[in-house]
Write a protein that holds these residues in place. Structure first.
Motif, PDB file in Angstrom:
ATOM      1  N   SER A  18       0.908  -1.275   0.278  1.00 35.28           N
ATOM      2  CA  SER A  18      -0.073   0.086   0.025  1.00 35.28           C
ATOM      3  C   SER A  18       0.857   1.363   0.016  1.00 35.28           C
ATOM      4  N   SER A  25       0.302   5.281   6.911  1.00 36.48           N
ATOM      5  CA  SER A  25      -0.670   4.269   6.345  1.00 36.48           C
ATOM      6  C   SER A  25      -1.986   4.485   7.222  1.00 36.48           C
ATOM      7  N   ALA A  44      -3.423   6.864   4.096  1.00 37.26           N
ATOM      8  CA  ALA A  44      -3.872   5.943   3.182  1.00 37.26           C
ATOM      9  C   ALA A  44      -5.262   5.790   3.023  1.00 37.26           C
TER      10      ALA A  44
END
Lengths: 221, 266
Positions: free
Chosen positions: A82, B30, B34
């Motif tokens: 990611s 993240s 994210a």
């Protein structure tokens, strides 16, 4: 120098332990000798690389690393899908203690991987060739004595293979490579010695051509 | 011949600190950036939860609990419980989320769990402060009379969250079925911790059993810090909260040490 002494390895599955993948594997890899691992699918090549790299532990026996060994490159291992290429590169710099000269290392990785704008895109958008470029660049940015490659070169295009080869020629005086590849040409280009894995045991050959020959002799004609 | 290799090896401490910093920054990126407006969701979840509870309590016309305003009582209870729950849940899932990083020898499973709990602790404190300031606009005063007690309560609940995360991360990796059972048990734990009903209203004999749960002590202590007028339960024991927190962390670290190689194996 890497010493592998009588290692046994099997995995734990949902139905109890699997069959032995490695049974009493022993060999010594001298300094600055590049080794190619050959064997059938499932012979334990990747398992052996993971054990040499210290990512996994053998059930019995031990692996001694008397030098700095890279992590095993290949199959997206060590990349966080990611996050972007740059974020992954920063992470790897930090865990290897290169916080201070991080900018130089990242510049090197960016230059080697030649990903262009994709360097700032998440890894999950990368093709397998792009991933192996990044992985190769990542490990080459650090000074290891032995680099472990699990089929990383096989997904790269011709230009990348050339680049990887040149990079290793430059390193040849102080570093070596342990690699798995199904490309015979790649093995001959990069490696001098060979290990043939068969039925859970390892056979050492000082010449990679002999290892390839021994391996091919067992294949059905 | 290979002398140059060990020129200046890093100490174990230096490696661990480097890994912790890298993991913390990685997790923060993240967690906050994210996905679309990931940071907003951190806030939306507790706010909706609190708003929903306040509406319910308004409907049943319960204006004060244990001598303090219902809104303040709910916010103190929910935010302190979230401190445990968020840190615990995030830490517990650390191994799954970071399994690719175990390709690097330097990264140990326990590092990922601890750094997730640390990050979530920071975030929870920031969110709690924002919620309390936001509550002022609705005339709910949650400014603590005794900030130190509130901090002690939150810190104790965070410790239990770390212990929970350490223990459960090992257990769910080795026996995944247990994770599902714990998920089912989470809602009853929320109920019996006295987050949305006052434990003080229960008969003493029953309350004694519920107070074996250290979370109930933490939640009550947080309310006691918010208002000095709060009718706190007489059995409140902050030392018990910390004993459970440190005990669970010790057990969790021991499990990580014992099962270290099994956690990395695929």
């Amino acid at each position: 120098m890497i010493i592998v002494d009588d290692i046994y390895k099997r995995y734990q599955t949902d139905h109890g332990p699997s069959k032995w993948i490695l049974q009493g594997v022993s060999f010594v890899i001298p300094p600055r000798v590049s080794v190619g691992l050959v064997g059938r699918n499932g012979a334990g090549k990747s398992t052996l690389l993971r054990l040499i790299g210290g990512v996994d532990q053998p059930n019995r026996g031990y692996v001694e690393r008397r030098c700095r060994v890279s992590w095993p490159m290949g199959f997206g291992g060590g990349l966080q899908m990611s996050l972007t290429g740059r974020q992954n590169a920063k992470f790897v710099c930090r865990i290897h203690g290169h916080e201070a000269d991080m900018d130089d290392r990242i510049a090197y990785i960016q230059d080697f991987a030649e990903l262009g704008g994709s360097f700032d895109e998440p890894i999950k958008t990368y093709s397998s060739g792009m991933k192996s470029r990044l992985q190769f660049g990542l490990s080459l940015a650090f000074d290891f004595d032995v680099y472990i490659s699990d089929e990383v070169t096989s997904t790269g295009d011709a230009a990348f293979k050339k680049k990887a080869q040149d990079a290793f020629k430059n390193l040849a005086d102080h570093a070596s490579l342990i690699m798995v590849s199904h490309g015979e040409g790649t093995l001959k280009q990069f490696c001098t010695a060979g290990i043939w894995l068969n039925d859970g045991t390892a056979h050492w050959f000082d010449d990679i051509n002999d290892a390839l020959k021994a391996y091919k002799d067992t294949l059905p004609k | 011949m290979i002398k140059h290799v060990y020129e200046n090896p890093r100490t174990h401490l230096a490696i661990t600190l480097g890994v912790w910093k890298a993991l913390l920054l990685r997790e923060a990126v993240s967690r906050i950036s994210a996905g679309r407006a990931a940071w907003a969701w951190l806030l939306v979840e507790p706010v909706i939860h609190i708003a929903f509870m306040i509406v319910i309590f308004t409907v049943v016309r319960m204006r004060a609990v244990g001598g303090i305003e219902t809104g303040a009582w709910l916010i103190a209870g929910l935010m302190s419980f979230f401190m445990f729950k968020r840190a615990g849940t995030q830490a517990r899932n650390a191994l799954n989320a970071n399994s690719t990083l175990f390709a690097y020898r330097q990264v140990k499973p326990v590092d990922t769990v601890l750094m997730r709990a640390l990050l979530e602790g920071f975030l929870s404190i920031i969110i709690t402060v924002i919620v309390c300031i936001g509550a002022l606009f609705f005339n709910i005063n949650v400014a603590p009379d005794d900030p130190l007690t509130v901090f002690v309560a939150f810190f104790g609940l965070w410790l239990i969250g770390i212990g929970y995360g350490l223990i459960l991360s090992v257990i769910t990796t080795l026996v995944s079925e247990i994770g599902k059972v714990i998920d089912i048990a989470m809602t009853p734990i929320y109920m019996v911790s006295g987050v949305i009903f006052p434990l003080a209203n229960l008969p003493v004999s029953f309350r004694k059993v519920l107070l074996l749960n250290p979370l109930a002590h933490g939640v009550e202590a947080a309310r006691m810090g918010v208002s000095s007028y709060y009718h706190v339960i007489p059995e409140l024991d902050i030392a018990y909260l910390y004993e459970c927190g440190l005990g669970s962390i010790f057990l969790g670290l021991a499990l990580h040490r014992y099962f270290e190689t099994k956690l990395i194996m695929r």
